[in-house]
Design a protein around this motif. Sequence first.
Motif, PDB file in Angstrom:
ATOM      1  N   ILE A 236       0.747  -1.197  -0.004  1.00 20.66           N
ATOM      2  CA  ILE A 236       0.033  -0.066  -0.178  1.00 20.66           C
ATOM      3  C   ILE A 236       0.750   1.073   0.127  1.00 20.66           C
ATOM      4  O   ILE A 236       0.532   2.341  -0.872  1.00 20.66           O
ATOM      5  CB  ILE A 236      -0.884  -0.094   1.467  1.00 20.66           C
ATOM      6  CG1 ILE A 236      -2.075  -1.073   1.286  1.00 20.66           C
ATOM      7  CG2 ILE A 236      -1.807   1.083   1.516  1.00 20.66           C
ATOM      8  CD1 ILE A 236      -2.641  -1.481   2.339  1.00 20.66           C
ATOM      9  N   LYS A 237       1.811   1.354   0.884  1.00 23.39           N
ATOM     10  CA  LYS A 237       2.834   2.192   0.835  1.00 23.39           C
ATOM     11  C   LYS A 237       3.686   2.888  -0.429  1.00 23.39           C
ATOM     12  O   LYS A 237       3.638   3.773  -0.850  1.00 23.39           O
ATOM     13  CB  LYS A 237       3.657   2.234   2.141  1.00 23.39           C
ATOM     14  CG  LYS A 237       3.229   2.283   3.456  1.00 23.39           C
ATOM     15  CD  LYS A 237       4.297   2.514   4.475  1.00 23.39           C
ATOM     16  CE  LYS A 237       3.609   2.641   5.764  1.00 23.39           C
ATOM     17  NZ  LYS A 237       4.431   2.661   6.981  1.00 23.39           N
ATOM     18  N   ALA A 238       4.045   1.499  -0.978  1.00 22.30           N
ATOM     19  CA  ALA A 238       4.783   1.683  -2.186  1.00 22.30           C
ATOM     20  C   ALA A 238       3.831   2.090  -3.384  1.00 22.30           C
ATOM     21  O   ALA A 238       4.554   2.549  -4.339  1.00 22.30           O
ATOM     22  CB  ALA A 238       5.465   0.341  -2.407  1.00 22.30           C
ATOM     23  N   ASP A 239       2.564   1.883  -3.320  1.00 16.75           N
ATOM     24  CA  ASP A 239       1.853   2.449  -4.718  1.00 16.75           C
ATOM     25  C   ASP A 239       0.955   3.536  -4.401  1.00 16.75           C
ATOM     26  O   ASP A 239      -0.008   3.579  -4.851  1.00 16.75           O
ATOM     27  CB  ASP A 239       0.925   1.120  -4.445  1.00 16.75           C
ATOM     28  CG  ASP A 239       0.351   0.766  -5.917  1.00 16.75           C
ATOM     29  OD1 ASP A 239       1.058   1.088  -6.924  1.00 16.75           O
ATOM     30  OD2 ASP A 239      -0.436  -0.270  -6.244  1.00 16.75           O
ATOM     31  N   PHE A 240       1.637   4.701  -3.548  1.00 13.24           N
ATOM     32  CA  PHE A 240       0.594   5.665  -3.334  1.00 13.24           C
ATOM     33  C   PHE A 240       0.228   6.320  -4.596  1.00 13.24           C
ATOM     34  O   PHE A 240      -1.119   6.617  -4.709  1.00 13.24           O
ATOM     35  CB  PHE A 240       1.525   6.846  -2.547  1.00 13.24           C
ATOM     36  CG  PHE A 240       1.001   7.950  -2.437  1.00 13.24           C
ATOM     37  CD1 PHE A 240      -0.168   8.101  -1.636  1.00 13.24           C
ATOM     38  CD2 PHE A 240       1.232   9.255  -3.021  1.00 13.24           C
ATOM     39  CE1 PHE A 240      -0.814   9.382  -1.325  1.00 13.24           C
ATOM     40  CE2 PHE A 240       0.886  10.537  -2.649  1.00 13.24           C
ATOM     41  CZ  PHE A 240      -0.424  10.569  -1.857  1.00 13.24           C
ATOM     42  N   GLU A 241       0.881   6.578  -5.548  1.00 11.11           N
ATOM     43  CA  GLU A 241       0.580   7.521  -6.697  1.00 11.11           C
ATOM     44  C   GLU A 241      -0.598   6.618  -7.369  1.00 11.11           C
ATOM     45  O   GLU A 241      -1.809   7.380  -7.866  1.00 11.11           O
ATOM     46  CB  GLU A 241       1.621   7.709  -7.902  1.00 11.11           C
ATOM     47  CG  GLU A 241       2.538   8.777  -7.368  1.00 11.11           C
ATOM     48  CD  GLU A 241       3.659   8.461  -6.354  1.00 11.11           C
ATOM     49  OE1 GLU A 241       3.720   7.208  -6.046  1.00 11.11           O
ATOM     50  OE2 GLU A 241       4.342   9.480  -5.811  1.00 11.11           O
ATOM     51  N   ARG A 242      -0.543   5.271  -7.465  1.00 11.73           N
ATOM     52  CA  ARG A 242      -1.511   4.660  -8.024  1.00 11.73           C
ATOM     53  C   ARG A 242      -2.854   4.569  -7.542  1.00 11.73           C
ATOM     54  O   ARG A 242      -3.824   5.072  -8.175  1.00 11.73           O
ATOM     55  CB  ARG A 242      -1.049   3.237  -8.816  1.00 11.73           C
ATOM     56  CG  ARG A 242      -1.921   2.479  -9.575  1.00 11.73           C
ATOM     57  CD  ARG A 242      -2.018   1.008  -9.482  1.00 11.73           C
ATOM     58  NE  ARG A 242      -1.924   0.372  -8.263  1.00 11.73           N
ATOM     59  CZ  ARG A 242      -3.225   0.056  -7.798  1.00 11.73           C
ATOM     60  NH1 ARG A 242      -4.316   0.269  -8.567  1.00 11.73           N
ATOM     61  NH2 ARG A 242      -3.403  -0.608  -6.707  1.00 11.73           N
ATOM     62  N   ILE A 243      -2.753   4.391  -6.160  1.00  9.09           N
ATOM     63  CA  ILE A 243      -3.799   4.475  -5.416  1.00  9.09           C
ATOM     64  C   ILE A 243      -4.532   5.801  -5.623  1.00  9.09           C
ATOM     65  O   ILE A 243      -5.815   5.858  -5.453  1.00  9.09           O
ATOM     66  CB  ILE A 243      -3.442   4.001  -4.039  1.00  9.09           C
ATOM     67  CG1 ILE A 243      -3.209   2.333  -4.130  1.00  9.09           C
ATOM     68  CG2 ILE A 243      -4.777   4.154  -3.003  1.00  9.09           C
ATOM     69  CD1 ILE A 243      -2.691   1.963  -2.500  1.00  9.09           C
ATOM     70  N   ARG A 244      -3.869   6.639  -5.285  1.00  8.89           N
ATOM     71  CA  ARG A 244      -4.534   8.137  -5.297  1.00  8.89           C
ATOM     72  C   ARG A 244      -5.022   8.584  -6.424  1.00  8.89           C
ATOM     73  O   ARG A 244      -6.368   8.897  -6.418  1.00  8.89           O
ATOM     74  CB  ARG A 244      -3.182   9.238  -4.835  1.00  8.89           C
ATOM     75  CG  ARG A 244      -3.878  10.612  -4.822  1.00  8.89           C
ATOM     76  CD  ARG A 244      -2.743  11.559  -4.551  1.00  8.89           C
ATOM     77  NE  ARG A 244      -1.648  11.478  -5.501  1.00  8.89           N
ATOM     78  CZ  ARG A 244      -0.584  12.226  -5.621  1.00  8.89           C
ATOM     79  NH1 ARG A 244      -0.312  13.116  -4.545  1.00  8.89           N
ATOM     80  NH2 ARG A 244       0.350  12.184  -6.752  1.00  8.89           N
ATOM     81  N   GLU A 245      -4.359   8.117  -7.551  1.00  3.00           N
ATOM     82  CA  GLU A 245      -4.976   8.282  -9.015  1.00  3.00           C
ATOM     83  C   GLU A 245      -6.533   7.566  -9.063  1.00  3.00           C
ATOM     84  O   GLU A 245      -7.384   8.192  -9.190  1.00  3.00           O
ATOM     85  CB  GLU A 245      -4.193   7.914 -10.205  1.00  3.00           C
ATOM     86  CG  GLU A 245      -4.743   7.944 -11.409  1.00  3.00           C
ATOM     87  CD  GLU A 245      -4.909   8.964 -11.869  1.00  3.00           C
ATOM     88  OE1 GLU A 245      -4.519  10.290 -11.267  1.00  3.00           O
ATOM     89  OE2 GLU A 245      -5.811   9.430 -12.860  1.00  3.00           O
ATOM     90  N   THR A 246      -6.487   6.232  -8.534  1.00  8.39           N
ATOM     91  CA  THR A 246      -7.482   5.447  -8.589  1.00  8.39           C
ATOM     92  C   THR A 246      -8.772   6.006  -7.672  1.00  8.39           C
ATOM     93  O   THR A 246      -9.925   6.285  -8.179  1.00  8.39           O
ATOM     94  CB  THR A 246      -7.224   4.002  -8.224  1.00  8.39           C
ATOM     95  OG1 THR A 246      -6.193   3.572  -8.844  1.00  8.39           O
ATOM     96  CG2 THR A 246      -8.694   3.103  -8.281  1.00  8.39           C
ATOM     97  N   LEU A 247      -8.430   6.416  -6.436  1.00  5.47           N
ATOM     98  CA  LEU A 247      -9.319   6.991  -5.590  1.00  5.47           C
ATOM     99  C   LEU A 247      -9.861   8.325  -5.944  1.00  5.47           C
ATOM    100  O   LEU A 247     -11.020   8.906  -5.678  1.00  5.47           O
ATOM    101  CB  LEU A 247      -8.678   7.082  -4.217  1.00  5.47           C
ATOM    102  CG  LEU A 247      -8.543   5.833  -3.246  1.00  5.47           C
ATOM    103  CD1 LEU A 247      -7.790   6.010  -2.107  1.00  5.47           C
ATOM    104  CD2 LEU A 247      -9.883   4.989  -3.207  1.00  5.47           C
ATOM    105  N   ASN A 248      -8.886   9.299  -6.628  1.00  9.47           N
ATOM    106  CA  ASN A 248      -9.382  10.650  -7.061  1.00  9.47           C
ATOM    107  C   ASN A 248     -10.221  10.576  -8.325  1.00  9.47           C
ATOM    108  O   ASN A 248     -11.059  11.167  -8.827  1.00  9.47           O
ATOM    109  CB  ASN A 248      -8.065  11.296  -7.514  1.00  9.47           C
ATOM    110  CG  ASN A 248      -7.673  11.990  -6.081  1.00  9.47           C
ATOM    111  OD1 ASN A 248      -8.209  11.919  -5.189  1.00  9.47           O
ATOM    112  ND2 ASN A 248      -6.159  12.312  -6.346  1.00  9.47           N
TER     113      ASN A 248
END
Length: 543
Positions: A236-248
């Motif tokens: 989860i920590k390593a995937d911040f940019e992708r997760i943020r993009e998905t959530l946004n």
Amino acid sequence: MSGSANAAGTTADAVDVLVVGAGVTGIYQLYRAREEGFSVQLLEAGDGVGGTWYWNRYPEARFDSESYTYGYLFSKELWEEWEWSERFTGQPENERYFNFVVDRFDLRRHIRFGVRVTAAEFDESAGIWTVRTDDGAEHRARFLVAATGVLSVPFIPEVPGREVFGGEQHHTGRWPQTPVDFTGKRVAIIGTGSSGVQIVPAIADQVASLTVYQRTPDWCTPLNNAPLTPQERAEIKADFERIRETLNTSPSGFLHALPSRFSTDDTAEQRQAFFEKMWNSPGFTKLTENYIDFTTNPEVNKEFCEFIADKIRGIVTDPATADKLIPKDHIYAGRRPPFVTGYFEAYNKPNVSLVALRETPIVRITETGIETAEGPREFDIIIWATGYDFGTGALNRLGVRGRNGLALEEYWSEGPNTYLGVTTAGFPNFFFPGGPHGALGNNPRYAGDQVDCVIGALVHARDNGYEVIEVDPAAEAEWTETVNSSGSLFLESSYFYGSNIPGKAVKQLLNPTGRPNLQRLIAELAANEYSAFILSKVEEAAA
Ligand code: NAP
């Protein structure tokens, strides 16, 4: 004008932005306003931060959105520094998170705790809000942002005799700071929405007896919580940019995959296997990853409900109790579905019983307990898990008065009129992100979109030398009409229409047009230089 310390023309004793409420939305609003260089004061009625996660400290209160999708996305450092212990963390950890954020970004010094706003009046000649609090203080601000939440005013029904009860009484949304001792107590819980069903299994083993007073059963399915493994945390920590993009960009604000199949793509047997997978999947996945036609095809929804009913019959050993726990009057997601851990299992304990209020209504509360049509039962503790004055409850109680002294509660007496769920006509420089007419889904995500919208408008006003910003009544009317005429998944009998509050106008309190539409309109508003707003200098606005 650039990001200077004060908005255009703010008088010396007034702050640029006064935020009300230190919940998930208010903290973000405070952060964003500070980042943009505004002077900010935040007023909070509680003695700590967290809003919902400050007040709702009842046993087993926990997120049912995955914690890492509920938290903030504005800082990669924050994302990396904070450790979520579980998929769906409990209230103590959630409250710690909000405290961590506030301290990490040095926001606490802008917050005054323990003060409740009693009145807020717009002075048209000065273009300034004067806000009074229950400690007798007066605060002045150019912009007033009420981040007071949609589920923050507890509702307790007018059951006769409530005041004569000699034991303890608590509403889930005003849970005491000192933990309630349930050991060996006779406990009644009234209400079986998301809050009530979390408490039942949490205290069933401690109490002498637990009697659950249920009016309408909901379609409860397992939360399927689990600790996050070290590997999951690292991923989860390593995937911040992708997760943020998905959530946004996610319509629901979750990380869940989008549905990929129609129910008709599968045989009846395959559908049962798929429903089993849904039953075993985390939280809202049952809704967000279900069949594409799940909410539009009543047949598949009914089939899922029958699947859940079978599960309930399989778990609850007493058939009469099982039957009472099965909803009869709504499809899955006709009301907001709760997620549970061990809820149905609790009814197999000898000390837990269920009273179906539609068959056996409460007559009155007595000094020693609750009397129903079947007679009295004695209790030491009554828990009111009876919900909230949703959407407009807090805003209508702030004592807000706009142009010509018009009271907000009067203007909204037939339901809220808003523009994008962030502001209302005739109340200049007043905003309420995360309030009524927001979107649907993971609350911090769409409320965050609305905070960004508000900040965009304030920065635009400041940078162009405007002191007063108010929505064009035509734009407000158009949005309100769009919201009110949009069909919703939810029944009018659900709190999303305010129908749980006696005397409240039954009106759409959510924005059923969804987050993507809201995001599109917010982007257009900025691109069109806030043309839906009337921007002016104080003298012009007063005239
Ligand atoms: P709720 O969903 O509004 O449930 C209130 C319950 O009280 C309902 O069962 C209702 O019955 C009952 N009730 C109301 N008036 C009554 C009366 N006069 N007599 C008997 N029963 C009465 O409230 P909630 O459970 O506090 O949940 C509210 C929302 O908070 C949730 O939908 C969710 O959005 C949020 N929440 C989230 C979590 C989480 O896990 N993250 C946990 C708790 C809450 P009727 O249905 O018949 O009106």
